[in-house]
Design an enzyme around this catalytic site. Sequence first.
Site, PDB file in Angstrom:
ATOM      1  N   HIS A  12       3.166  -5.834  -3.713  1.00 53.29           N
ATOM      2  CA  HIS A  12       2.797  -5.653  -5.115  1.00 53.29           C
ATOM      3  C   HIS A  12       4.059  -5.306  -5.907  1.00 53.29           C
ATOM      4  O   HIS A  12       5.052  -4.833  -5.348  1.00 53.29           O
ATOM      5  CB  HIS A  12       1.788  -4.528  -5.253  1.00 53.29           C
TER       6      HIS A  12
ATOM      7  N   GLU B  35       4.830  -2.892  -7.804  1.00 54.05           N
ATOM      8  CA  GLU B  35       5.278  -1.501  -7.687  1.00 54.05           C
ATOM      9  C   GLU B  35       6.113  -1.300  -6.431  1.00 54.05           C
ATOM     10  O   GLU B  35       7.180  -0.669  -6.472  1.00 54.05           O
ATOM     11  CB  GLU B  35       4.070  -0.549  -7.635  1.00 54.05           C
TER      12      GLU B  35
ATOM     13  N   CYS C 170      -3.133   0.056  -7.747  1.00 60.97           N
ATOM     14  CA  CYS C 170      -4.231   0.152  -6.785  1.00 60.97           C
ATOM     15  C   CYS C 170      -4.004   1.396  -5.912  1.00 60.97           C
ATOM     16  O   CYS C 170      -2.983   2.071  -6.027  1.00 60.97           O
ATOM     17  CB  CYS C 170      -4.280  -1.105  -5.918  1.00 60.97           C
TER      18      CYS C 170
ATOM     19  N   CYS D 240      -0.689   1.296  -3.846  1.00 60.15           N
ATOM     20  CA  CYS D 240       0.502   1.570  -4.653  1.00 60.15           C
ATOM     21  C   CYS D 240       0.520   3.012  -5.155  1.00 60.15           C
ATOM     22  O   CYS D 240       1.576   3.638  -5.214  1.00 60.15           O
ATOM     23  CB  CYS D 240       0.579   0.589  -5.809  1.00 60.15           C
TER      24      CYS D 240
END
Length: 174
Positions: A61, A63, A91, A94
């Site tokens: 992701h 992040e 999410c 993360c």
Amino acid sequence: MPSETKASPINHQFYMQKALEQANLAQEIGEVPVGAVVVLNNEIIGLGYNRCITDNDPSLHAELVAIRDAAQRINNYRLVGASLYVTLEPCSMCAGLLVHSRLKQLVFGASDPKAGAAGSIMNLVQHDLLNHKIEIVSNVLGDTCSENLSQFFRKRRSQKKAQKAILKQDASPN
């Protein structure tokens, strides 16, 4: 880092715009357009965008990519005093990473009512039982971030619908 990565103190819109630029890079390669930047002492030290599809890795992701980049640049796995700007609310995976990274602040654009772990379905980054809590600033350029994602998914649905129509046409006897 180039001088364009600096801004006046707490210029959330400036840094969110940089995260949106990262999201655009994701979209260009067919990824869900989420981008992130890590800022420390008013300087961007980490950049990232979604790479899950491209690299066949569900953990990549925006992040995570930005935090890895920042940690490598400062040669420390703790990002004490840093802020993460991300176009979509993180999410749970993360959010846990943000806590372990010891970020000071999370700034996000669009809320994620289906998977958001910074206030939407849960608030992991400020959980009472964890030993570190992160300040949250939400809805920075939220409409722009949300529309960027909505356009992407509208286009993707339209493409899938067109593909189904072609397959259906090819399968019908003429």
